[in-house]
Write a protein that holds these residues in place. Structure first.
Motif, PDB file in Angstrom:
ATOM      1  N   LEU A 141       0.870  -1.289   0.012  1.00  0.00           N
ATOM      2  CA  LEU A 141      -0.003  -0.037  -0.122  1.00  0.00           C
ATOM      3  C   LEU A 141       1.006   1.407   0.030  1.00  0.00           C
ATOM      4  CD1 LEU A 141      -2.612  -1.087   2.569  1.00  0.00           C
ATOM      5  CD2 LEU A 141      -3.107  -1.187   0.318  1.00  0.00           C
ATOM      6  N   THR A 142       2.115   1.170   0.309  1.00  0.00           N
ATOM      7  CA  THR A 142       2.874   2.351   0.447  1.00  0.00           C
ATOM      8  C   THR A 142       3.811   2.586  -0.772  1.00  0.00           C
ATOM      9  OG1 THR A 142       4.803   1.131   1.663  1.00  0.00           O
ATOM     10  CG2 THR A 142       3.064   2.508   3.051  1.00  0.00           C
ATOM     11  N   THR A 143       3.668   1.818  -1.705  1.00  0.00           N
ATOM     12  CA  THR A 143       4.570   1.811  -2.868  1.00  0.00           C
ATOM     13  C   THR A 143       3.755   2.215  -3.997  1.00  0.00           C
ATOM     14  OG1 THR A 143       5.823   0.023  -1.888  1.00  0.00           O
ATOM     15  CG2 THR A 143       6.030   0.432  -4.480  1.00  0.00           C
ATOM     16  N   GLY A 144       4.337   3.194  -4.815  1.00  0.00           N
ATOM     17  CA  GLY A 144       3.690   3.736  -6.007  1.00  0.00           C
ATOM     18  C   GLY A 144       3.591   2.537  -7.104  1.00  0.00           C
ATOM     19  N   GLN A 145       2.444   2.506  -7.615  1.00  0.00           N
ATOM     20  CA  GLN A 145       2.190   1.600  -8.617  1.00  0.00           C
ATOM     21  C   GLN A 145       1.280   2.135  -9.824  1.00  0.00           C
ATOM     22  OE1 GLN A 145       2.597  -1.817  -8.402  1.00  0.00           O
ATOM     23  NE2 GLN A 145       3.304  -1.569  -6.414  1.00  0.00           N
ATOM     24  N   GLN A 181      13.297  -5.183 -12.163  1.00  0.00           N
ATOM     25  CA  GLN A 181      12.858  -4.929 -10.649  1.00  0.00           C
ATOM     26  C   GLN A 181      11.894  -3.522 -11.249  1.00  0.00           C
ATOM     27  OE1 GLN A 181      13.791  -5.832  -7.873  1.00  0.00           O
ATOM     28  NE2 GLN A 181      12.356  -4.012  -6.724  1.00  0.00           N
ATOM     29  N   TYR A 182      12.214  -2.920 -12.157  1.00  0.00           N
ATOM     30  CA  TYR A 182      11.451  -1.630 -12.268  1.00  0.00           C
ATOM     31  C   TYR A 182       9.784  -1.911 -12.709  1.00  0.00           C
ATOM     32  CZ  TYR A 182       9.687   2.525 -14.980  1.00  0.00           C
ATOM     33  OH  TYR A 182       9.188   3.652 -15.398  1.00  0.00           O
ATOM     34  N   VAL A 183       9.685  -2.977 -13.358  1.00  0.00           N
ATOM     35  CA  VAL A 183       8.239  -3.306 -13.927  1.00  0.00           C
ATOM     36  C   VAL A 183       7.295  -3.876 -13.000  1.00  0.00           C
ATOM     37  CG1 VAL A 183       8.914  -3.447 -16.505  1.00  0.00           C
ATOM     38  CG2 VAL A 183       8.953  -5.467 -14.918  1.00  0.00           C
ATOM     39  N   ARG A 184       7.937  -4.208 -11.773  1.00  0.00           N
ATOM     40  CA  ARG A 184       7.282  -4.714 -10.452  1.00  0.00           C
ATOM     41  C   ARG A 184       6.317  -3.606 -10.033  1.00  0.00           C
ATOM     42  NH1 ARG A 184      11.210  -8.018  -6.348  1.00  0.00           N
ATOM     43  NH2 ARG A 184      11.784  -9.790  -8.132  1.00  0.00           N
ATOM     44  N   GLN A 185       6.565  -2.425 -10.556  1.00  0.00           N
ATOM     45  CA  GLN A 185       5.593  -1.298 -10.111  1.00  0.00           C
ATOM     46  C   GLN A 185       4.722  -0.826 -11.227  1.00  0.00           C
ATOM     47  OE1 GLN A 185       9.130   0.689  -7.816  1.00  0.00           O
ATOM     48  NE2 GLN A 185       7.272   1.668  -7.151  1.00  0.00           N
TER      49      GLN A 185
END
Length: 461
Positions: A141-145, A181-185
C-alpha cells in the motif's frame, strides 16, 4: 547422546520420506503426462483418419506461391474448417489435473492435507498470504503503482512523472536486472515494449530476422495438420475479440512459424512432459523413423492463440513479435498447460488459488462447494490463458508486467482469488454453478492492481 541419535534418525527418516515423495511425484508427473499425451495424439490421429488428410505434406508449387502472395493478409482467407475441432480445451485438461493423486497421500502420509476440500488432491507446498506479501512486497500500500497512482485523480507529479524518468534511465543503461525490478511497479505504456524486450534479452539482430524468414519459408513449403488447428483457434477466439480481431494476420504468421521452430523443443529439458512423436509413413514403431510432431513439440489447444494476441499491441515487426512470444512461451506459458510440481506450474497455481479461498474466504468457498460450483471450475480458464481475453488489454499488460517483474506466474492465482473476493457478496447469493459463472462472466471492467493490492494487503490477514 541417545536422544541426539534418536533426533538424528528422525531427521534422516523425514528427509528420506521427502525424497521418496518427490521421486514418486516426479513419476506421477511423467505417468500423468504420458497418459494425457496419448489422448491428445489419439485425437489428432483420429482427425487424420476421419478427414483423410496427412499430418504433414509438401505444398504444390502453385499453392506455395499463393500462400506467399497472401502472407500479410491471411485473415481474409476463409478455409472450410467446419470438420476440424480443437484437440482439447482447458476444461478437458482440468479433468486430468483433478484426477492426479500422489501415492504417499493415498497411503496416509500428508495427513495435514486432508483438510483441503478443493478439486486438486496433490499435496504440494504453496505460499500463504504472509509469504505472498513477502514475495510481492512492491505491491504494498505504501509503494507507488502504475495501475493505481496514474489514475486521473492522482496528479502525475506525485508518482507517474518520476517513474517514467526512471524507466527512461533504465532503458538508456540497458540493464536487464534493473528493468525487471522496475516493472514490478508497472511499465509506462510508451516504454513497455522496450522494457519487456530488455528483460527477456530480445534484440532484433540480422540473424534473428533471417531465422524468422527460414521458419516462414518452411511454412510456405509444407502444410501441417496443426495449421488448420491454428486457423480454427484464431477464428474461434481472437477473431471474435473486440481487442484482438485486428491482429488476425499477425497471429497466423507467428503461430504458423512457431509450430516449425525446433528450438522450442529446448524447454522440454526442464519440463516433465516430452514432445509428441509421430512416425514416417509405413515405419510405425521403428524408432529411427520417429519424428517430433509438430516440429516444435507443442500441439495447440483451444485458446492457445490468446498467448500471442496481447503482444501484438506492443510489437508490429513480425520477427520481433515472434521472438517475444517464443521467449514468453518457453519461460512462462508452457507451464500453464503441462503437469509439474513447479511453483508456477498450473497444478500449483490451482492449489494456491483453492488454498487462498478456503483459508481466507472459507464461508464463500464452502457455499460454492455445497451448491456444486467448485471455484476452480470457473477460474481455471482464466489462469490457463494468463487472463488473456478476459481482462481489458491495458489491465492485462499491467498484470503481465508483474509476471515478468517477479519471474513468476503465482500472481495469476492471487488475482483469481481476488476476483472471487471482489464478487463475494453476489456469489454468496447464487444457488448453482451456472449462476456463479454468470456473476463472473465479465471481467473486462476490473482494475487489476487495486484488486491485488486490496486482497493481499488490506483484506485478508
Amino acid at each position: 547422546m541417545l536422544q541426539e541419535e534418536s533426533d538424528l534418525s528422525l531427521i534422516i527418516a523425514q528427509i528420506v520420506q521427502k525424497l521418496k515423495g518427490s521421486s514418486l511425484y516426479a513419476q506421477l508427473e511423467r505417468q500423468a503426462w504420458g497418459s494425457w499425451e496419448k489422448r491428445i495424439l489419439k485425437s489428432l490421429n483420429s482427425m487424420c483418419t476421419e478427414l483423410s488428410i496427412p499430418l504433414a505434406r509438401k505444398r504444390p508449387v502453385g499453392e506455395q506461391k499463393e500462400l506467399l502472395n497472401k502472407w500479410n493478409e491471411m485473415g481474409t482467407d476463409e478455409p472450410d474448417l467446419s470438420l476440424f475441432r480443437p484437440v482439447y480445451a482447458p476444461k478437458d485438461f482440468l479433468e486430468v489435473l483433478i484426477n492426479l493423486r500422489n501415492p504417499n497421500y493415498e497411503n496416509g502420509d500428508s495427513l495435514s492435507f486432508r483438510t483441503h476440500l478443493g478439486l486438486i488432491q496433490v499435496p504440494l507446498k504453496v505460499k500463504d498470504i504472509p509469504e505472498l506479501k513477502e514475495l510481492f512486497v512492491e505491491l504494498g500500500l505504501t509503494t507507488g503503482q502504475l495501475g493505481i497512482d496514474d489514475s486521473t485523480q492522482v496528479p502525475p507529479e506525485l508518482f507517474e512523472n518520476e517513474h517514467v524518468r526512471i524507466g527512461q534511465k533504465v532503458l538508456a543503461e540497458q540493464d536487464s536486472a534493473a528493468a525487471q525490478q522496475y516493472v514490478r511497479q508497472g511499465s509506462p505504456t510508451a516504454l513497455r515494449a522496450e522494457l519487456w524486450a530488455l528483460i527477456l534479452n530480445i534484440s532484433s539482430q540480422p540473424e534473428d530476422i533471417l531465422y524468422y524468414e527460414q521458419l516462414k519459408t518452411n511454412v510456405i513449403q509444407h502444410d501441417l495438420l496443426v495449421d488448420s488447428l491454428i486457423y480454427k483457434d484464431v477464428k474461434l477466439t481472437a477473431s471474435n475479440d473486440d481487442y484482438y480481431f485486428v491482429f488476425e494476420d499477425y497471429l497466423y504468421q507467428v503461430l504458423l512459424c512457431f509450430s516449425r521452430d525446433t528450438s522450442v523443443l529446448g524447454h522440454f529439458a526442464y519440463n516433465s512432459a516430452s514432445p509428441p512423436r509421430s512416425y514416417i509413413r509405413g515405419k510405425l514403431g521403428i524408432e529411427e523413423y520417429a519424428v517430433f510432431y509438430p516440429p516444435n513439440g507443442v500441439i495447440p489447444f483451444h485458446g492457445f492463440s490468446m498467448y500471442v494476441a496481447p503482444l501484438c499491441f506492443l510489437y508490429h515487426e513480425p520477427s520481433k513479435l515472434y521472438q517475444m512470444f517464443r521467449e514468453m512461451y518457453v519461460r512462462f506459458f508452457f507451464r500453464l498447460h503441462s503437469i509439474s510440481s513447479h511453483p508456477s506450474g498450473i497444478v500449483s497455481l490451482c492449489l494456491l488459488f483453492e488454498t487462498l479461498l478456503q483459508t481466507y474466504l472459507p464461508q464463500l468457498f464452502y457455499h460454492l462447494r455445497e451448491i456444486g460450483a467448485q471455484p476452480l471450475r470457473i477460474s481455471f480458464k482464466w489462469m490457463v490463458r494468463a487472463f488473456s481475453g478476459y481482462l481489458a488489454t491495458d489491465q492485462l499488460l499491467l498484470l503481465w508486467d508483474r509476471i515478468l517483474g517477479y519471474n513468476s506466474l503465482e500472481i495469476l492465482a492471487v488475482l483469481a482469488a481476488a476476483v472471487f473476493a471482489f464478487r463475494a457478496v453476489n456469489l454468496m447469493e447464487v444457488t448453482s454453478l451456472a449462476a456463479a459463472e454468470a456473476v463472473l462472466a465479465d471481467l473486462s471492467t476490473l482494475k487489476v492492481m487495486p484488486l491485488l493490492q486490496i486482497f493481499l494487503f488490506a483484506t485478508v490477514t
